[in-house]
Design a protein around this motif. Structure first.
Motif, PDB file in Angstrom:
ATOM      1  N   THR A   1       0.432  -0.874   0.400  1.00 51.26           N
ATOM      2  CA  THR A   1       0.035   0.080  -0.048  1.00 51.26           C
ATOM      3  C   THR A   1       1.017   1.231  -0.828  1.00 51.26           C
ATOM      4  N   LEU A   2       0.584   1.636  -1.162  1.00 51.38           N
ATOM      5  CA  LEU A   2       1.409   3.683  -1.049  1.00 51.38           C
ATOM      6  C   LEU A   2       0.722   4.842  -0.153  1.00 51.38           C
ATOM      7  N   GLY A   3      -0.152   4.669  -0.053  1.00 50.88           N
ATOM      8  CA  GLY A   3      -0.843   5.819   0.418  1.00 50.88           C
ATOM      9  C   GLY A   3      -1.485   6.050  -0.301  1.00 50.88           C
ATOM     10  N   ALA A   4      -1.564   7.771  -0.358  1.00 46.14           N
ATOM     11  CA  ALA A   4      -2.433   8.108  -1.245  1.00 46.14           C
ATOM     12  C   ALA A   4      -1.975   7.639  -2.899  1.00 46.14           C
ATOM     13  N   ASN A   5      -0.986   7.206  -2.207  1.00 45.05           N
ATOM     14  CA  ASN A   5      -0.846   6.949  -4.136  1.00 45.05           C
ATOM     15  C   ASN A   5      -1.159   5.972  -4.465  1.00 45.05           C
ATOM     16  N   GLY A   6      -2.351   4.844  -3.393  1.00 44.84           N
ATOM     17  CA  GLY A   6      -2.919   3.698  -4.121  1.00 44.84           C
ATOM     18  C   GLY A   6      -1.582   2.592  -3.658  1.00 44.84           C
ATOM     19  N   ALA A   7      -1.941   1.749  -4.351  1.00 47.37           N
ATOM     20  CA  ALA A   7      -1.441   0.238  -4.071  1.00 47.37           C
ATOM     21  C   ALA A   7      -0.360  -0.018  -4.824  1.00 47.37           C
ATOM     22  N   LEU A   8       0.240  -1.157  -5.308  1.00 45.19           N
ATOM     23  CA  LEU A   8       1.192  -1.603  -6.214  1.00 45.19           C
ATOM     24  C   LEU A   8       0.979  -3.246  -5.517  1.00 45.19           C
ATOM     25  N   LEU A   9       0.301  -3.932  -6.631  1.00 42.79           N
ATOM     26  CA  LEU A   9      -0.141  -5.498  -6.743  1.00 42.79           C
ATOM     27  C   LEU A   9       0.706  -6.003  -7.924  1.00 42.79           C
ATOM     28  N   TYR A  10       1.445  -7.506  -6.708  1.00 43.80           N
ATOM     29  CA  TYR A  10       2.505  -8.191  -7.785  1.00 43.80           C
ATOM     30  C   TYR A  10       1.964  -9.695  -7.512  1.00 43.80           C
ATOM     31  N   GLU A  11       1.054 -10.266  -8.892  1.00 43.42           N
ATOM     32  CA  GLU A  11       1.247 -11.608  -8.690  1.00 43.42           C
ATOM     33  C   GLU A  11       1.433 -12.279  -9.916  1.00 43.42           C
TER      34      GLU A  11
ATOM     35  N   VAL B   1      -8.529  13.552   6.538  1.00 39.27           N
ATOM     36  CA  VAL B   1      -8.587  13.764   7.913  1.00 39.27           C
ATOM     37  C   VAL B   1      -8.039  13.682   8.955  1.00 39.27           C
ATOM     38  N   ASP B   2      -7.975  11.536   8.723  1.00 40.07           N
ATOM     39  CA  ASP B   2      -7.639  11.110  10.173  1.00 40.07           C
ATOM     40  C   ASP B   2      -7.221   9.592   8.976  1.00 40.07           C
ATOM     41  N   THR B   3      -5.728   9.230   9.188  1.00 37.46           N
ATOM     42  CA  THR B   3      -5.456   7.892   8.039  1.00 37.46           C
ATOM     43  C   THR B   3      -5.244   6.990   9.615  1.00 37.46           C
ATOM     44  N   THR B   4      -6.068   7.217  10.843  1.00 35.51           N
ATOM     45  CA  THR B   4      -5.601   6.040  12.077  1.00 35.51           C
ATOM     46  C   THR B   4      -5.941   4.488  11.356  1.00 35.51           C
ATOM     47  N   ALA B   5      -6.922   4.416  10.281  1.00 38.37           N
ATOM     48  CA  ALA B   5      -7.847   2.964  10.727  1.00 38.37           C
ATOM     49  C   ALA B   5      -7.659   2.512   8.915  1.00 38.37           C
ATOM     50  N   ALA B   6      -6.458   3.432   8.194  1.00 38.97           N
ATOM     51  CA  ALA B   6      -6.759   3.243   6.168  1.00 38.97           C
ATOM     52  C   ALA B   6      -6.546   1.681   5.498  1.00 38.97           C
ATOM     53  N   GLY B   7      -5.211   1.162   6.609  1.00 42.71           N
ATOM     54  CA  GLY B   7      -4.648  -0.351   6.041  1.00 42.71           C
ATOM     55  C   GLY B   7      -6.315  -1.292   7.000  1.00 42.71           C
TER      56      GLY B   7
END
Length: 316
Positions: free
Chosen positions: A222-232, A247-253
């Protein structure tokens, strides 16, 4: 037809949150703003997120014999989560997290694990039948690694997909990684797991290849505001996240992981599942709190990246 079951093994905490203009430096005292308490803990957050998105969720966790523990169990039941294996520990208090959130939505967190650290292998024995019949098991690292290793090994033997969110960051054995089907670190966690610095997409790709080489089938960084990188399957896919005001990134992951396993349990492709997870996480950062920030299914379904596509059952 009964929905595929998802088992989430993990922590339950009560979050005590203070908003402030910026995060305090060592030795500094800041006069903060709003204070509030929220139900939290990575396992509980992920369970609530997945339940709100329509998953058939069972939580394996341990709480204290105190007001925080009792409140947590009642909240899980209200969310439709199976609490059969949420154990009450008479010796240890419920877990607590102290969270500081700044004006940009960034946070720092200190956790007193309490009963979470007492979720041991013996507790898993009573849940083995449920695990063996699940479609996916999702875990994190706020409970003992020995317990996580035990669950992962048992799940693999029984053909159950194992998703590990390696947070908070920690070193993991190659034996555990070989029992993981999907791993979902952020950049910092990916760097720690591979002894590299992950500060851009190329570095993330390098880390993903290392983790894959250690036996993990699918790597999602996961890349935060830049989304995610998937490798499969030796192929990279960069997945963008919606642009929002955090506003609050506490539980985003945690929201990301809960959404991911729901989409996979419903037979979505890996790419679609990661898109879905990015959209759910983006909604969560626009709200304060951990479990309170988790969106409901109808909210995420409206996102542009979530158009229906053909389900592929062998992708989960």
């Amino acid at each position: 037809m009964k929905k595929p079951s998802i088992i989430i093994v993990g922590s339950s905490n009560t979050d005590m949150v203070i908003k402030s203009p910026y995060l305090a430096k060592p030795g500094e005292t800041i006069l903060g703003g709003t204070f509030f308490m929220n139900a939290g803990g990575k396992g509980a957050n992920q369970a609530v997120a997945a339940a709100r998105l329509g998953g058939n969720i069972s939580l394996i966790a341990k709480v204290g014999n105190d007001i925080f523990g009792k409140q947590a169990i009642e909240l899980f039941k209200k969310e439709g989560i199976d609490t059969t294996h949420v154990f009450t520990d008479k010796k240890h208090p419920s877990g607590v997290a102290l969270i500081n959130v700044d004006d940009n939505g960034e946070n720092c967190i200190v956790v007193a694990s309490g009963a979470n650290a007492a979720l041991i292998k013996e507790d898993i024995e009573s849940a083995k039948d449920k695990i063996a019949n699940a479609s996916i098991v999702l875990m994190q690292l706020e409970t003992p690694v020995s317990t996580i290793e035990h669950v992962a090994s048992f799940a693999k033997v029984n053909g159950v997909k194992v998703v590990l969110n390696p947070a908070p960051a920690a070193e993991l054995s190659d034996e555990l990684l070989q029992n993981i089907n999907i791993i979902t670190p952020n950049q910092h966690e990916a760097g720690m797991l591979t002894n590299t610095v992950v500060d851009d997409v190329d570095a993330a790709k390098h880390a993903a290849r290392i983790l894959n080489g250690k036996g993990v089938e699918t790597v999602i960084i996961t890349l935060g505001a830049n989304g995610a990188l998937l490798y499969e399957k030796d192929f990279f896919t960069e997945i963008a996240a919606p642009v929002v005001k955090a506003v609050d990134t506490t539980a985003a992951g945690d929201i990301f992981n809960g959404a991911l396993v729901v989409a996979l349990s419903e037979g979505k492709t890996m790419k679609h599942a990661v898109e879905y997870a990015c959209n759910a996480a983006a909604i969560s950062v626009t709200r304060l709190g951990a479990q309170a920030s988790a969106p409901y299914r109808n909210e995420v379904a409206d996102a542009p990246a979530l158009k229906e596509e053909e389900s592929i059952d062998d992708e989960i």
